[in-house]
Design a protein around this motif. Sequence first.
Motif, PDB file in Angstrom:
ATOM      1  N   MET A   1       0.729  -1.119   0.085  1.00 42.89           N
ATOM      2  CA  MET A   1       0.063  -0.084   0.128  1.00 42.89           C
ATOM      3  C   MET A   1       0.886   1.165  -0.093  1.00 42.89           C
ATOM      4  O   MET A   1       0.236   2.244  -0.440  1.00 42.89           O
ATOM      5  N   ALA A   2       2.020   1.105   0.295  1.00 50.88           N
ATOM      6  CA  ALA A   2       2.966   2.273   0.771  1.00 50.88           C
ATOM      7  C   ALA A   2       3.294   2.906  -0.791  1.00 50.88           C
ATOM      8  O   ALA A   2       3.501   4.239  -0.829  1.00 50.88           O
ATOM      9  N   ARG A   3       3.679   2.010  -1.817  1.00 48.25           N
ATOM     10  CA  ARG A   3       4.170   2.592  -3.014  1.00 48.25           C
ATOM     11  C   ARG A   3       3.206   3.599  -3.454  1.00 48.25           C
ATOM     12  O   ARG A   3       2.137   3.166  -3.874  1.00 48.25           O
ATOM     13  N   HIS A   7      -1.486   8.508 -11.653  1.00 47.37           N
ATOM     14  CA  HIS A   7      -2.481   8.008 -12.785  1.00 47.37           C
ATOM     15  C   HIS A   7      -2.275   8.947 -14.213  1.00 47.37           C
ATOM     16  O   HIS A   7      -2.117  10.244 -14.045  1.00 47.37           O
ATOM     17  N   LEU A  43      -0.110  13.261 -16.389  1.00 49.38           N
ATOM     18  CA  LEU A  43      -0.597  12.944 -15.432  1.00 49.38           C
ATOM     19  C   LEU A  43      -1.753  13.734 -15.001  1.00 49.38           C
ATOM     20  O   LEU A  43      -2.402  15.070 -15.528  1.00 49.38           O
ATOM     21  N   LEU A  44      -2.781  12.931 -14.460  1.00 46.57           N
ATOM     22  CA  LEU A  44      -4.256  13.320 -14.067  1.00 46.57           C
ATOM     23  C   LEU A  44      -3.934  14.402 -13.010  1.00 46.57           C
ATOM     24  O   LEU A  44      -3.179  14.110 -12.108  1.00 46.57           O
ATOM     25  N   ARG A  45      -4.800  15.504 -12.906  1.00 50.01           N
ATOM     26  CA  ARG A  45      -4.701  16.151 -11.962  1.00 50.01           C
ATOM     27  C   ARG A  45      -5.828  16.166 -10.989  1.00 50.01           C
ATOM     28  O   ARG A  45      -6.848  15.381 -11.246  1.00 50.01           O
ATOM     29  N   ASP A  46      -5.639  16.884  -9.791  1.00 49.55           N
ATOM     30  CA  ASP A  46      -6.648  16.516  -8.887  1.00 49.55           C
ATOM     31  C   ASP A  46      -7.898  17.128  -9.106  1.00 49.55           C
ATOM     32  O   ASP A  46      -9.045  16.441  -8.534  1.00 49.55           O
ATOM     33  N   VAL A  75      -7.627   0.487 -19.420  1.00 46.37           N
ATOM     34  CA  VAL A  75      -6.572   0.730 -18.449  1.00 46.37           C
ATOM     35  C   VAL A  75      -5.484   0.085 -18.809  1.00 46.37           C
ATOM     36  O   VAL A  75      -5.687  -1.058 -18.851  1.00 46.37           O
ATOM     37  N   SER A  77      -2.276  -1.231 -16.736  1.00 53.04           N
ATOM     38  CA  SER A  77      -1.819  -1.191 -15.284  1.00 53.04           C
ATOM     39  C   SER A  77      -0.717  -2.020 -14.905  1.00 53.04           C
ATOM     40  O   SER A  77      -0.718  -2.623 -13.607  1.00 53.04           O
ATOM     41  N   ARG A  78      -0.148  -2.856 -15.657  1.00 55.51           N
ATOM     42  CA  ARG A  78       0.767  -3.703 -15.477  1.00 55.51           C
ATOM     43  C   ARG A  78       2.008  -2.997 -14.311  1.00 55.51           C
ATOM     44  O   ARG A  78       2.106  -1.860 -14.631  1.00 55.51           O
ATOM     45  N   PRO A  79       2.163  -3.521 -13.179  1.00 57.80           N
ATOM     46  CA  PRO A  79       2.985  -3.075 -12.185  1.00 57.80           C
ATOM     47  C   PRO A  79       4.236  -2.452 -12.619  1.00 57.80           C
ATOM     48  O   PRO A  79       4.822  -1.045 -12.351  1.00 57.80           O
ATOM     49  N   ARG A  86       4.901   3.792  -9.715  1.00 59.34           N
ATOM     50  CA  ARG A  86       3.985   3.014 -10.735  1.00 59.34           C
ATOM     51  C   ARG A  86       2.827   4.095 -11.248  1.00 59.34           C
ATOM     52  O   ARG A  86       2.654   5.184 -10.555  1.00 59.34           O
ATOM     53  N   ILE A  88      -0.414   4.249 -13.509  1.00 60.19           N
ATOM     54  CA  ILE A  88      -1.430   3.435 -14.091  1.00 60.19           C
ATOM     55  C   ILE A  88      -2.144   4.599 -15.266  1.00 60.19           C
ATOM     56  O   ILE A  88      -2.221   5.608 -15.016  1.00 60.19           O
ATOM     57  N   THR A  90      -4.861   5.386 -18.365  1.00 57.28           N
ATOM     58  CA  THR A  90      -6.042   5.142 -19.024  1.00 57.28           C
ATOM     59  C   THR A  90      -6.008   5.778 -20.431  1.00 57.28           C
ATOM     60  O   THR A  90      -5.663   6.605 -20.489  1.00 57.28           O
TER      61      THR A  90
END
Lengths: 236, 236
Positions: A1-3, A7, A43-46, A75, A77-79, A86, A88, A90
Amino acid sequence: MARPVEHEVLAAVLQIRDGVLQALTWQRARPPDEGRWAVPGGLLRDDEDVEQSVLRQLAEKVDVREVAHVEQIAVFSRPDRVPGARRIATAFLGLVPSDAVPAIPDDTAWHPITALLDGTVPTAFDHAEIVTAGHERLRAKLSYTNLGFALAPREFTISALRDLYTAALGHPVSATNLQRVLTRRSVLEPTGAVAPPGPSGGRPAALFRFAEITLRVTDAFAVLRPPGEAVRGAVP
Amino acid sequence: MARPVEHEVLAAVLQIRDGVLQALTWQRARPPDEGRWAVPGGLLRDDEDVEQSVLRQLAEKVDVREVAHVEQIAVFSRPDRVPGARRIATAFLGLVPSDAVPAIPDDTAWHPITALLDGTVPTAFDHAEIVTAGHERLRAKLSYTNLGFALAPREFTISALRDLYTAALGHPVSATNLQRVLTRRSVLEPTGAVAPPGPSGGRPAALFRFAEITLRVTDAFAVLRPPGEAVRGAVP
DNA sequence: CCAAAAGTGTTTTTTCTACACCCATGA
DNA sequence: TCATGGGTGTAGAAAAAACACTTTTGG
């Protein structure tokens, strides 16, 4: 969960140029995958969803008003799809009408999708997969929707449209049948005007336009139609 | 950029139960949306992609071996789609054959999708949209692929299959035509066995099975088929 | 008048739907 | 033998593809 996870949105932006289906790409100036060609995105923004984001990202590469259609593909999403943090993605399909001539940045260029897919032009990360998925989606939807509107100029002759379909589908298309299939479905309508003949003569071609410029499914039921239903969107 | 983003997978898991298309849901025990019904899913882990993740998440609700088909639908990414930390969802469609009787947890139940969509059963967040999207995808693919395999038992009579298609499509389907359409495409094959008649008699029904149990597109070109191509997957 | 390009008419083929009819069983 | 449900045969309609033919232009 930490990593931490980022997106991003990525778009296979396709246009038929010189009778060939091409994708918009930019050349990476820095590692990783330096020198390789990537599809536009970022990158996706907030404060935005992925649809808003892809339009914003594309605006940095081309005049977004020239993108006639955008839709989600899948999507990715391969790690380990990209090195480092990481990320991900779309993926989207974007379509530019063949008569648009978008101004593009210096690091950006159109490449035939065949060149991107056979490795002639090296691609970054999993972007070749994205281009493939976009092409598949385009091919499929051309045959059961009015998606041609996003490839064609506002007005065009049937032969010109035939060439676009041929390039996108990758197989010969008959102008005669194309005309009848699309007009029967009320996808196409004549403008009334005609185009002047070419230098070697010939009958002037009638001009057509797409009746709608938003996606519409024209052949919902390949088979198993609801009983009594009018066949194939017949006009009453 | 600072706001942390979580990524979750969610699945509209559909099964035809008692002749009705139903979705697997669990009731939220705590805020937000306490008491409302959610589709199964959960957070993506560092070492898995979204496909692996959805299978893992479903394993917590049902025996995954009973899920005959899973496919991506779309990304749901509105910044405020859930309260608290931003959470982006990859939505899936999952299909369970009608004869499977998965053991499910206490907080989990099947609900007719009509009840979920008309508000009779309250749904959490944007999960009603996910159910709708799953239903649409199922309907569309039933008519141009062999996707029925994921709704049906391994062996079945044509009438039983007709009932499944009727429930999934939402309109009457003729058993006669269903049989001919699917056998012509080699989607269905007879097992040779017959089912015993019901209590009130009647001719014993022949049993059929799906020839393949992975997705196959049977009607790729609604129109504009490549020239000379055998029509509709005819068997030579 | 000829070549070139576009467009229309017509035939062929396919196949889907609908519907009538026949078949196999239990009571 | 009759009601019930399953299955098959066939006719009718629709439409896509293929191809021949006509129309309209430039040289």
